[in-house]
Design a protein around this motif. Structure first.
Motif, mmCIF file in Angstrom:
data_model
loop_
_atom_site.group_PDB
_atom_site.id
_atom_site.type_symbol
_atom_site.label_atom_id
_atom_site.label_comp_id
_atom_site.label_asym_id
_atom_site.label_seq_id
_atom_site.Cartn_x
_atom_site.Cartn_y
_atom_site.Cartn_z
ATOM 1 N N LEU A 81 0.472 -1.236 -0.341
ATOM 2 C CA LEU A 81 -0.111 -0.055 0.066
ATOM 3 C C LEU A 81 0.557 1.450 -0.264
ATOM 4 N N TYR A 82 2.309 1.685 0.198
ATOM 5 C CA TYR A 82 3.215 2.476 0.041
ATOM 6 C C TYR A 82 4.371 2.215 -0.858
ATOM 7 N N GLY A 83 3.809 1.496 -2.156
ATOM 8 C CA GLY A 83 4.531 1.451 -2.802
ATOM 9 C C GLY A 83 4.575 2.920 -3.780
ATOM 10 N N ASP A 84 5.740 3.426 -3.812
ATOM 11 C CA ASP A 84 5.596 4.425 -5.238
ATOM 12 C C ASP A 84 5.876 3.860 -6.675
ATOM 13 N N THR A 85 4.594 4.123 -7.563
ATOM 14 C CA THR A 85 5.096 3.822 -8.895
ATOM 15 C C THR A 85 4.615 5.152 -10.118
ATOM 16 N N ARG A 86 5.375 6.476 -8.753
ATOM 17 C CA ARG A 86 5.126 7.982 -9.936
ATOM 18 C C ARG A 86 6.680 7.534 -10.651
ATOM 19 N N LYS A 87 7.513 6.430 -10.481
ATOM 20 C CA LYS A 87 9.126 6.725 -10.975
ATOM 21 C C LYS A 87 8.753 5.465 -11.921
ATOM 22 N N GLY A 88 9.566 5.002 -13.548
ATOM 23 C CA GLY A 88 9.803 3.883 -13.749
ATOM 24 C C GLY A 88 8.368 2.849 -13.759
ATOM 25 N N ARG A 89 8.498 1.985 -13.935
ATOM 26 C CA ARG A 89 7.777 0.329 -14.487
ATOM 27 C C ARG A 89 7.760 -0.460 -12.994
ATOM 28 N N ARG A 90 8.697 -0.137 -12.192
ATOM 29 C CA ARG A 90 8.647 -0.689 -11.098
ATOM 30 C C ARG A 90 9.021 -0.088 -9.755
ATOM 31 N N PRO A 91 7.930 -0.416 -8.955
ATOM 32 C CA PRO A 91 7.198 0.495 -7.668
ATOM 33 C C PRO A 91 8.231 0.328 -6.042
ATOM 34 N N ASN A 92 8.566 0.824 -5.859
ATOM 35 C CA ASN A 92 9.247 1.593 -4.780
ATOM 36 C C ASN A 92 9.023 1.356 -3.516
ATOM 37 N N PHE A 93 9.388 0.907 -2.628
ATOM 38 C CA PHE A 93 8.024 0.656 -1.595
ATOM 39 C C PHE A 93 8.889 1.086 -0.025
ATOM 40 N N MET A 94 10.384 1.829 -0.109
ATOM 41 C CA MET A 94 11.110 2.706 0.710
ATOM 42 C C MET A 94 9.931 3.291 2.293
#
Length: 145
Positions: A81-94
């Motif tokens: 639920l905290y995956g950031d998909t604004r950049k690229g195609r792979r979510p960032n979970f930081m």
């Protein structure tokens, strides 16, 4: 904290081909925790969910809470639920909390729901899970603290 709440006619969560939790009528909660979340966030969401009036009364209006209809909760931890998909195609979970912090707050949140006289079933934190349910309505809400 973020919670995706889905009103369900029934739901199960399975881990390694074994049912870890199952409910009849109630809510499926997908629960995400971020770094800044505290017990105060969990308290707020538990209170909100326990009193949320999204079940239909005798006139077909959403006026009844989960407690009013004798429903139960299937709570599933969901760091994505905290995956950031604004950049690229792979979510960032930081933005997702580290597992030890997230588990502590997830467990606390579930206990707060139980303290409100709700039946709470869960998946297994940190495991791959299969979640199956029948969305009732469909009714799906995003709640954030």
């Amino acid at each position: 904290m973020r919670v995706v709440l889905q009103r369900a006619k029934d739901a199960t969560v399975t881990v390694n081909d074994e049912v870890a939790g199952a409910i009849a009528k109630g809510f499926v909660l997908l629960v995400g925790v971020t770094h800044e979340d505290t017990e105060k966030d969990a308290d707020y969401l538990a209170e909100k969910i326990a009193g949320l009036r999204v079940f239909e009364d005798e006139n077909g209006k959403m006026n009844l809470s989960i407690k009013d209809v004798g429903g139960a909760i299937l709570s599933v931890s969901q760091f994505t639920l905290y995956g950031d998909t604004r950049k690229g195609r792979r979510p960032n979970f930081m933005a997702a909390a580290k597992p030890d912090q997230a588990k502590k707050l997830y467990d606390y949140f579930n206990e707060k729901l139980r303290e409100k006289d709700l039946t709470v079933e869960t998946g297994v934190f940190g495991e791959m899970m299969d979640v199956r349910f029948t969305n009732d309505g469909p009714v799906t809400l995003l709640l954030e603290s």
